[in-house]
Write a protein that holds these residues in place. Structure first.
Motif, PDB file in Angstrom:
ATOM      1  N   VAL A  22      90.784  24.332  -0.714  1.00  0.00           N
ATOM      2  CA  VAL A  22      91.364  24.035  -2.016  1.00  0.00           C
ATOM      3  C   VAL A  22      90.607  24.894  -3.022  1.00  0.00           C
ATOM      4  CG1 VAL A  22      91.716  22.276  -3.784  1.00  0.00           C
ATOM      5  CG2 VAL A  22      92.035  21.690  -1.370  1.00  0.00           C
ATOM      6  N   TYR A  23      91.339  25.661  -3.800  1.00  0.00           N
ATOM      7  CA  TYR A  23      90.759  26.622  -4.730  1.00  0.00           C
ATOM      8  C   TYR A  23      90.689  25.999  -6.118  1.00  0.00           C
ATOM      9  CZ  TYR A  23      92.194  29.503  -0.819  1.00  0.00           C
ATOM     10  OH  TYR A  23      92.390  30.007   0.444  1.00  0.00           O
ATOM     11  N   LYS A  24      89.460  25.707  -6.569  1.00  0.00           N
ATOM     12  CA  LYS A  24      89.295  25.050  -7.861  1.00  0.00           C
ATOM     13  C   LYS A  24      88.847  26.002  -8.954  1.00  0.00           C
ATOM     14  CE  LYS A  24      88.608  20.541  -5.927  1.00  0.00           C
ATOM     15  NZ  LYS A  24      87.788  19.358  -5.812  1.00  0.00           N
ATOM     16  N   LYS A  25      88.324  27.159  -8.571  1.00  0.00           N
ATOM     17  CA  LYS A  25      87.920  28.153  -9.561  1.00  0.00           C
ATOM     18  C   LYS A  25      88.137  29.543  -8.979  1.00  0.00           C
ATOM     19  CE  LYS A  25      83.187  27.415  -8.160  1.00  0.00           C
ATOM     20  NZ  LYS A  25      81.915  26.869  -8.480  1.00  0.00           N
ATOM     21  N   THR A  26      88.188  30.510  -9.827  1.00  0.00           N
ATOM     22  CA  THR A  26      88.472  31.876  -9.404  1.00  0.00           C
ATOM     23  C   THR A  26      87.496  32.338  -8.334  1.00  0.00           C
ATOM     24  OG1 THR A  26      89.339  32.331 -11.605  1.00  0.00           O
ATOM     25  CG2 THR A  26      88.887  34.231 -10.228  1.00  0.00           C
ATOM     26  N   ALA A  27      86.239  31.981  -8.449  1.00  0.00           N
ATOM     27  CA  ALA A  27      85.231  32.406  -7.471  1.00  0.00           C
ATOM     28  C   ALA A  27      85.540  31.886  -6.066  1.00  0.00           C
ATOM     29  CB  ALA A  27      83.848  31.946  -7.916  1.00  0.00           C
ATOM     30  N   ASP A  28      86.319  30.821  -5.940  1.00  0.00           N
ATOM     31  CA  ASP A  28      86.708  30.276  -4.630  1.00  0.00           C
ATOM     32  C   ASP A  28      87.756  31.135  -3.938  1.00  0.00           C
ATOM     33  OD1 ASP A  28      85.064  28.085  -5.167  1.00  0.00           O
ATOM     34  OD2 ASP A  28      86.737  26.810  -5.815  1.00  0.00           O
ATOM     35  N   MET A  29      88.402  31.997  -4.680  1.00  0.00           N
ATOM     36  CA  MET A  29      89.566  32.736  -4.174  1.00  0.00           C
ATOM     37  C   MET A  29      89.156  34.036  -3.481  1.00  0.00           C
ATOM     38  SD  MET A  29      92.063  32.174  -7.403  1.00  0.00           S
ATOM     39  CE  MET A  29      92.337  30.535  -8.044  1.00  0.00           C
ATOM     40  N   SER A  30      88.492  33.881  -2.342  1.00  0.00           N
ATOM     41  CA  SER A  30      88.056  35.067  -1.611  1.00  0.00           C
ATOM     42  C   SER A  30      88.969  35.377  -0.429  1.00  0.00           C
ATOM     43  CB  SER A  30      86.622  34.889  -1.128  1.00  0.00           C
ATOM     44  OG  SER A  30      86.528  33.762  -0.284  1.00  0.00           O
ATOM     45  N   GLU A  31      89.615  34.363   0.103  1.00  0.00           N
ATOM     46  CA  GLU A  31      90.523  34.554   1.240  1.00  0.00           C
ATOM     47  C   GLU A  31      91.641  33.522   1.163  1.00  0.00           C
ATOM     48  OE1 GLU A  31      90.501  34.377   6.046  1.00  0.00           O
ATOM     49  OE2 GLU A  31      88.613  34.767   5.079  1.00  0.00           O
ATOM     50  N   PRO A  32      92.846  33.836   0.839  1.00  0.00           N
ATOM     51  CA  PRO A  32      93.217  35.151   0.328  1.00  0.00           C
ATOM     52  C   PRO A  32      92.634  35.368  -1.061  1.00  0.00           C
ATOM     53  CG  PRO A  32      95.073  33.670   0.101  1.00  0.00           C
ATOM     54  CD  PRO A  32      93.982  32.911   0.809  1.00  0.00           C
ATOM     55  N   GLY A  33      92.561  36.598  -1.465  1.00  0.00           N
ATOM     56  CA  GLY A  33      92.086  36.911  -2.808  1.00  0.00           C
ATOM     57  C   GLY A  33      93.130  36.520  -3.844  1.00  0.00           C
ATOM     58  N   PRO A  34      92.776  36.617  -5.132  1.00  0.00           N
ATOM     59  CA  PRO A  34      93.697  36.211  -6.198  1.00  0.00           C
ATOM     60  C   PRO A  34      95.068  36.888  -6.144  1.00  0.00           C
ATOM     61  CG  PRO A  34      91.515  36.575  -7.095  1.00  0.00           C
ATOM     62  CD  PRO A  34      91.477  37.038  -5.664  1.00  0.00           C
ATOM     63  N   ALA A  79      97.487  34.122  -8.383  1.00  0.00           N
ATOM     64  CA  ALA A  79      96.269  33.777  -9.114  1.00  0.00           C
ATOM     65  C   ALA A  79      95.725  34.925  -9.952  1.00  0.00           C
ATOM     66  CB  ALA A  79      95.201  33.277  -8.145  1.00  0.00           C
ATOM     67  N   ASP A  80      96.065  36.157  -9.631  1.00  0.00           N
ATOM     68  CA  ASP A  80      95.610  37.289 -10.444  1.00  0.00           C
ATOM     69  C   ASP A  80      96.509  37.515 -11.658  1.00  0.00           C
ATOM     70  OD1 ASP A  80      97.896  38.411  -9.309  1.00  0.00           O
ATOM     71  OD2 ASP A  80      96.894  40.249  -8.668  1.00  0.00           O
ATOM     72  N   GLY A  81      97.543  36.704 -11.816  1.00  0.00           N
ATOM     73  CA  GLY A  81      98.427  36.791 -12.975  1.00  0.00           C
ATOM     74  C   GLY A  81      99.723  37.545 -12.743  1.00  0.00           C
ATOM     75  N   HIS A  82      99.860  38.212 -11.602  1.00  0.00           N
ATOM     76  CA  HIS A  82     101.119  38.943 -11.383  1.00  0.00           C
ATOM     77  C   HIS A  82     102.174  37.990 -10.830  1.00  0.00           C
ATOM     78  CE1 HIS A  82     100.404  39.339  -6.950  1.00  0.00           C
ATOM     79  NE2 HIS A  82     101.668  39.707  -6.889  1.00  0.00           N
ATOM     80  N   GLY A  83     103.403  38.354 -11.037  1.00  0.00           N
ATOM     81  CA  GLY A  83     104.526  37.607 -10.504  1.00  0.00           C
ATOM     82  C   GLY A  83     105.427  38.549  -9.743  1.00  0.00           C
ATOM     83  N   GLU A  84     106.210  37.979  -8.855  1.00  0.00           N
ATOM     84  CA  GLU A  84     107.156  38.806  -8.106  1.00  0.00           C
ATOM     85  C   GLU A  84     108.360  37.972  -7.703  1.00  0.00           C
ATOM     86  OE1 GLU A  84     105.764  39.017  -3.535  1.00  0.00           O
ATOM     87  OE2 GLU A  84     104.262  39.820  -4.900  1.00  0.00           O
ATOM     88  N   ILE A  85     109.432  38.665  -7.456  1.00  0.00           N
ATOM     89  CA  ILE A  85     110.614  38.045  -6.872  1.00  0.00           C
ATOM     90  C   ILE A  85     110.475  38.232  -5.367  1.00  0.00           C
ATOM     91  CG2 ILE A  85     113.130  38.124  -6.683  1.00  0.00           C
ATOM     92  CD1 ILE A  85     112.276  37.258  -9.430  1.00  0.00           C
ATOM     93  N   HIS A  86     110.472  37.115  -4.639  1.00  0.00           N
ATOM     94  CA  HIS A  86     110.358  37.197  -3.183  1.00  0.00           C
ATOM     95  C   HIS A  86     111.695  36.824  -2.557  1.00  0.00           C
ATOM     96  CE1 HIS A  86     108.653  37.248   0.777  1.00  0.00           C
ATOM     97  NE2 HIS A  86     109.276  36.107   1.007  1.00  0.00           N
ATOM     98  N   LYS A  87     112.177  37.695  -1.683  1.00  0.00           N
ATOM     99  CA  LYS A  87     113.450  37.461  -1.007  1.00  0.00           C
ATOM    100  C   LYS A  87     113.210  36.646   0.265  1.00  0.00           C
ATOM    101  CE  LYS A  87     117.436  39.734   1.019  1.00  0.00           C
ATOM    102  NZ  LYS A  87     118.090  40.998   1.342  1.00  0.00           N
ATOM    103  N   TRP A  88     113.909  35.517   0.386  1.00  0.00           N
ATOM    104  CA  TRP A  88     113.855  34.699   1.590  1.00  0.00           C
ATOM    105  C   TRP A  88     114.771  35.335   2.622  1.00  0.00           C
ATOM    106  CZ3 TRP A  88     109.720  32.328   0.743  1.00  0.00           C
ATOM    107  CH2 TRP A  88     109.425  31.801  -0.499  1.00  0.00           C
ATOM    108  N   VAL A  89     114.284  35.489   3.837  1.00  0.00           N
ATOM    109  CA  VAL A  89     115.053  36.183   4.864  1.00  0.00           C
ATOM    110  C   VAL A  89     115.685  35.235   5.881  1.00  0.00           C
ATOM    111  CG1 VAL A  89     113.781  38.334   4.617  1.00  0.00           C
ATOM    112  CG2 VAL A  89     112.969  36.625   6.254  1.00  0.00           C
ATOM    113  N   ASP A  90     115.175  34.030   5.965  1.00  0.00           N
ATOM    114  CA  ASP A  90     115.688  33.053   6.932  1.00  0.00           C
ATOM    115  C   ASP A  90     116.871  32.293   6.313  1.00  0.00           C
ATOM    116  OD1 ASP A  90     116.090  30.780   8.631  1.00  0.00           O
ATOM    117  OD2 ASP A  90     113.991  30.860   9.257  1.00  0.00           O
TER     118      ASP A  90
END
Length: 126
Positions: A22-34, A79-90
């Motif tokens: 569970v990621y409670k702060k940015t420093a926790d986000m090492s895997e996966p990264g932000p 978590a790094d602030g970027h957004g994306e449109i993700h296409k569902w393939v199933d």
């Protein structure tokens, strides 16, 4: 909001799932990264019930079903602030059956690349 980001307190109906980070702060986000950790995702309107996006991490099933408001895609923010449109393939993600028991939180979709994609970006084992 991803149940593995910012959660405090006891789990609700097995979310966030024990054994995963569970990621409670940015420093926790090492895997996966932000840049690889999703924070917000659109949720299918029939799947809304709690103020989080629940994940089942140890098997191919949806706790909450992602939306496909942008047929057949969802907007996902990271978590790094970027957004994306993700296409569902199933097709089972794009058009879930109406009788799946939306609030049973256990929509099994064996071999779903969409479940795997979300799991890889939701958390990792402790």
């Amino acid at each position: 909001m991803n149940s593995f980001v910012g959660w405090a307190g006891v789990a609700y109906r097995e979310n966030p799932q024990t054994g995963y980070r569970v990621y409670k702060k940015t420093a926790d986000m090492s895997e996966p990264g932000p840049s690889g950790l999703f924070v917000f995702s659109e949720i299918h309107h029939d799947s809304i019930c709690r103020p989080f996006f629940g994940m089942i991490m140890n098997r191919p099933a949806f706790y909450h079903v992602p939306a496909d408001y942008h047929r057949p895609s969802s907007t996902i923010s990271f978590a790094d602030g970027h957004g994306e449109i993700h296409k569902w393939v199933d097709p089972r993600t794009q058009k879930p059956p109406a009788n799946i028991g939306w609030h049973d939180h256990n929509y099994s979709v064996p071999n779903s690349p969409d479940v795997a994609w979300l799991q890889q970006r939701a958390s990792t084992r402790r």
